[in-house]
Design an enzyme around this catalytic site. Structure first.
Site, short mmCIF file in Angstrom:
data_model
loop_
_atom_site.label_atom_id
_atom_site.label_comp_id
_atom_site.label_asym_id
_atom_site.label_seq_id
_atom_site.Cartn_x
_atom_site.Cartn_y
_atom_site.Cartn_z
N SER A 241 0.83 -1.22 0.00
CA SER A 241 0.00 0.00 0.00
C SER A 241 0.86 1.27 0.00
O SER A 241 0.55 2.24 -0.71
CB SER A 241 -0.98 0.00 1.18
OG SER A 241 -0.32 -0.31 2.39
N HIS A 271 -1.98 -8.95 1.68
CA HIS A 271 -1.69 -7.69 2.40
C HIS A 271 -2.84 -7.43 3.38
O HIS A 271 -3.14 -8.28 4.21
CB HIS A 271 -1.46 -6.60 1.35
CG HIS A 271 -0.90 -5.31 1.86
ND1 HIS A 271 -0.23 -5.19 3.04
CD2 HIS A 271 -0.91 -4.05 1.32
CE1 HIS A 271 0.15 -3.93 3.22
NE2 HIS A 271 -0.26 -3.22 2.18
N HIS A 318 5.70 -13.04 7.04
CA HIS A 318 5.95 -11.64 6.67
C HIS A 318 7.12 -11.57 5.69
O HIS A 318 8.05 -12.38 5.77
CB HIS A 318 6.24 -10.77 7.89
CG HIS A 318 6.00 -9.32 7.63
ND1 HIS A 318 6.97 -8.49 7.12
CD2 HIS A 318 4.89 -8.56 7.78
CE1 HIS A 318 6.47 -7.28 6.98
NE2 HIS A 318 5.20 -7.28 7.37
N ARG A 327 3.08 -5.32 16.62
CA ARG A 327 1.68 -4.86 16.51
C ARG A 327 0.73 -5.96 16.99
O ARG A 327 -0.34 -5.69 17.53
CB ARG A 327 1.36 -4.46 15.06
CG ARG A 327 2.25 -3.34 14.54
CD ARG A 327 2.04 -3.09 13.05
NE ARG A 327 2.43 -4.23 12.24
CZ ARG A 327 2.31 -4.29 10.91
NH1 ARG A 327 1.80 -3.25 10.25
NH2 ARG A 327 2.70 -5.36 10.24
N ASP A 373 -2.31 -8.81 11.41
CA ASP A 373 -3.66 -9.23 11.06
C ASP A 373 -4.13 -10.46 11.84
O ASP A 373 -5.32 -10.77 11.86
CB ASP A 373 -3.73 -9.54 9.56
CG ASP A 373 -3.40 -8.31 8.74
OD1 ASP A 373 -3.90 -7.23 9.09
OD2 ASP A 373 -2.62 -8.42 7.77
N1 NMX Z 1 1.12 -20.09 5.43
C1 NMX Z 1 1.57 -21.02 4.54
N2 NMX Z 1 2.65 -20.84 3.76
C2 NMX Z 1 3.33 -19.69 3.91
C3 NMX Z 1 2.97 -18.71 4.84
C4 NMX Z 1 1.80 -18.93 5.61
N3 NMX Z 1 1.33 -18.04 6.47
N4 NMX Z 1 3.84 -17.69 4.77
C5 NMX Z 1 4.74 -18.02 3.82
N5 NMX Z 1 4.42 -19.23 3.28
C6 NMX Z 1 5.08 -19.90 2.18
C7 NMX Z 1 4.99 -19.03 0.93
O1 NMX Z 1 3.69 -19.14 0.33
C8 NMX Z 1 6.12 -19.60 0.09
O2 NMX Z 1 5.69 -20.83 -0.44
P1 NMX Z 1 6.12 -21.29 -1.94
O3 NMX Z 1 7.62 -21.29 -1.95
O4 NMX Z 1 5.50 -22.62 -2.08
O5 NMX Z 1 5.56 -20.24 -2.87
C9 NMX Z 1 7.18 -19.89 1.16
O6 NMX Z 1 6.46 -20.04 2.41
C10 NMX Z 1 8.22 -18.80 1.31
O7 NMX Z 1 7.56 -17.57 1.56
P2 NMX Z 1 8.24 -16.44 2.49
O8 NMX Z 1 9.48 -16.01 1.79
O9 NMX Z 1 8.34 -16.92 3.88
O10 NMX Z 1 7.12 -15.29 2.49
P3 NMX Z 1 6.89 -14.11 1.43
O11 NMX Z 1 7.80 -12.98 1.78
O12 NMX Z 1 6.94 -14.60 0.03
O13 NMX Z 1 5.38 -13.72 1.74
C11 NMX Z 1 3.49 -13.19 3.06
C12 NMX Z 1 4.99 -12.99 2.86
C13 NMX Z 1 3.00 -12.24 4.14
C14 NMX Z 1 2.75 -12.86 1.74
C15 NMX Z 1 3.23 -14.68 3.44
O14 NMX Z 1 3.87 -14.96 4.67
C16 NMX Z 1 1.75 -15.03 3.55
O15 NMX Z 1 1.16 -15.38 2.52
N6 NMX Z 1 1.13 -14.94 4.77
C17 NMX Z 1 -0.27 -15.14 4.93
C18 NMX Z 1 -1.07 -13.91 4.49
C19 NMX Z 1 -0.91 -12.77 5.47
O16 NMX Z 1 -1.02 -12.92 6.67
N7 NMX Z 1 -0.69 -11.56 4.93
C20 NMX Z 1 -0.65 -10.35 5.76
C21 NMX Z 1 0.76 -9.69 5.86
C22 NMX Z 1 0.69 -8.46 6.73
N8 NMX Z 1 -0.08 -7.39 6.09
O17 NMX Z 1 -0.98 -6.83 6.68
O18 NMX Z 1 0.18 -7.04 4.93
C1 MLT Z 2 2.10 -3.77 6.44
O1 MLT Z 2 1.70 -3.32 7.52
O2 MLT Z 2 2.19 -3.07 5.42
C2 MLT Z 2 2.39 -5.24 6.35
O3 MLT Z 2 2.92 -5.75 7.53
C3 MLT Z 2 3.13 -5.67 5.11
C4 MLT Z 2 4.55 -5.26 4.94
O4 MLT Z 2 5.15 -4.55 5.75
O5 MLT Z 2 5.12 -5.69 3.91
#
Ligand code: NMX
Ligand code: MLT
Length: 441
Positions: A241, A271, A318, A327, A373
């Site tokens: 964002s 996100h 994350h 948070r 979240d």
């Molecule tokens: N559950 C299952 N698998 C996960 C999760 C999770 N919560 N987090 C990471 N992974 C997987 C990810 O999908 C990837 O799999 P693959 O190689 O098969 O594609 C692998 O672990 C490596 O990912 P990372 O490098 O650890 O994470 P990345 O930086 O790519 O993504 C998020 C970060 C936040 C997108 C990821 O952790 C996620 O999808 N979390 C769940 C959604 C979430 O809670 N988002 C909110 C973030 C905060 N916000 O408000 O923005």
């Molecule tokens: C945020 O608050 O924007 C989320 O934790 C995602 C991020 O920092 O990448």
């Protein structure tokens, strides 16, 4: 000019001089390398942006202008009798880089109250959408409908010196922040409360008034809104964002267009939409097992089933953080103080015990710990706000504080159009085959 605007102008002039000198002396210093994997994998770890309002440490979490969340809770002004910081104060801190006094914060509250009028066509535009429209779509539509009011767009069309861009941007940012609670509350009451709208109360603080217009008058909920609006406001510049708002703003799109773009990014499930996904996921678990208090074993089984079906566990992981998000911890502390026996809040705490070892065991998740979240929805449900599709709108109202303070800085520092270089896989292959200097072509 207003007091805050005068102060901002002074600070921006100082910063401009400092940055010019810094670049003159050190502009050619190398600050990092980029690997092939990084350009295919979301540019993780590439330092490519400047954002003054906050800085994220992978281990420690976020600091706003150097202050952690517990420090903000201690040092920022509060309402009389309250114990959570007023987000008006955080905005002042992010914009000006110094802690506000109680008077400064009351001044911001007053400015935002005076600027909070939302023209009728914004409400009619939202009303034109069918009731089943997602609240984030209504929110972005409302922000875009307000773009008719942009001082920057009008003055740019009339012809404006680039040295003055920051001035109408500042006014637009203050106007838009002042108006967002009204738009958010309007969407909530339209979608969930039969369009029985509640007029603003000019005596309340910015987040107190949002709570009031949504129809929530429990002082505990008002406190929660102040904490919520503070902790969601900023997370340095690279999150989707913030980065989108900055990127779109770099084309000299105005504050309304830039924030609407950023909010479309926040609406994605990886996100900001994750806050609705978390509660939806827990509600589905409760329904599946027929109990409001799942055991840790039942939670662990449900987590495994989520992973087996190829989904992510919402609220965990994350892109930068490698520890429990402070948070999350701030919200857990709020829960312990205000509702320690609430079964949904307790489930969130049990999920916190069950999920990290399972994610760790996958061997690929870089951060198995909860993010912001994972906790927010359960606190909202406690006060009766069960309509989880609305949660990301609350995140968005708060996020506007950080990204719009940053956009004021982008304009004041005359940050240029953002335009990184992209390449094709064909070019990458030529480089791997030994062709020299492909990157310059
Ligand atoms: N559950 C299952 N698998 C996960 C999760 C999770 N919560 N987090 C990471 N992974 C997987 C990810 O999908 C990837 O799999 P693959 O190689 O098969 O594609 C692998 O672990 C490596 O990912 P990372 O490098 O650890 O994470 P990345 O930086 O790519 O993504 C998020 C970060 C936040 C997108 C990821 O952790 C996620 O999808 N979390 C769940 C959604 C979430 O809670 N988002 C909110 C973030 C905060 N916000 O408000 O923005
Ligand atoms: C945020 O608050 O924007 C989320 O934790 C995602 C991020 O920092 O990448």
């Amino acid at each position: 000019m207003g007091v805050i605007k005068d102060k901002f102008k002074e600070k921006a002039e100082q910063a401009n001089t400092e940055i010019k000198e810094l670049l003159k002396e050190h502009g050619n210093k190398v600050i990092g390398e980029v690997t092939l994997a990084q350009i295919y994998q979301g540019m993780r770890g590439i330092t490519g942006l400047v954002s003054e309002t906050s800085l994220l440490d992978a281990q420690e979490g976020i600091r706003f202008r150097g202050y952690t969340i517990p420090e903000l809770q201690e040092k920022l002004p509060k309402v009389e009798g309250g114990s959570e910081p007023l987000p008006e104060g955080l905005f002042y801190l992010m914009l000006l880089g110094e802690l506000p006094t109680q008077d400064d914060v009351e001044h911001v509250t007053g400015v935002w109250q005076r600027r909070s009028h939302v023209p009728n066509h914004v409400f009619s535009t939202i009303d034109a959408l069918p009731l089943h429209t997602h609240p984030m779509t209504m929110f972005v539509t409302g922000i875009m409908a307000l773009q008719t009011e942009s001082n920057f767009a009008r003055m740019y069309a009339e012809g404006m010196n680039k040295k003055d861009y920051w001035d109408p941007t500042f006014d637009d940012a203050m106007d838009l922040i002042a108006r967002l609670p009204r738009i958010a509350a309007y969407i909530y009451r339209r979608k969930y409360k039969f369009s029985k709208h509640i007029q603003p109360n000019g005596l309340l603080d910015w987040s107190g008034n949002l709570a009031h217009m949504m129809g929530y008058n429990d002082p505990g909920f008002h406190e929660l809104m102040r904490l919520y609006m503070t902790i969601h406001a900023d997370h340095e510049g690279g999150n989707v964002s913030a980065h989108t708002t900055h990127l779109v703003g770099s084309a000299l799109s105005d504050v309304y267009q830039s924030l609407a773009a950023g909010m479309n990014g926040l609406a994605g499930p990886l996100h900001g939409l994750a806050n609705q996904e978390v509660i939806k996921w827990i509600f589905e678990l409760r329904e599946q097992i027929g109990s409001d208090s799942p055991t840790k074993e039942q939670i662990a089984e449900y987590v495994q089933a989520t992973l087996t079906s190829g989904k992510v566990v919402p609220g965990y992981g994350h892109a930068v953080l490698r520890k429990t998000d402070p948070r999350f911890t701030a919200q857990m502390e709020f829960g312990k103080k205000h509702m320690p026996d609430d079964p949904l809040v307790q489930t969130v705490w049990n999920v916190y015990e069950a999920v990290p070892p399972i994610l760790e065991s996958l061997g690929k998740v870089k951060n198995p710990w909860p993010n912001v979240d994972a906790h927010s929805g359960a606190l909202l449900v406690h006060y009766g706000l069960v309509e989880y599709e609305f949660y990301t709108v609350l995140f968005g109202v708060s996020r506007a504080l950080g990204v719009l303070a940053s956009l004021c800085w982008d304009r004041a520092l005359n940050m240029p159009l953002e335009r990184p270089k992209s390449v094709t896989t064909a070019l990458v292959k030529r480089w791997l085959d030994g062709e020299d200097e492909v990157w310059d072509k």
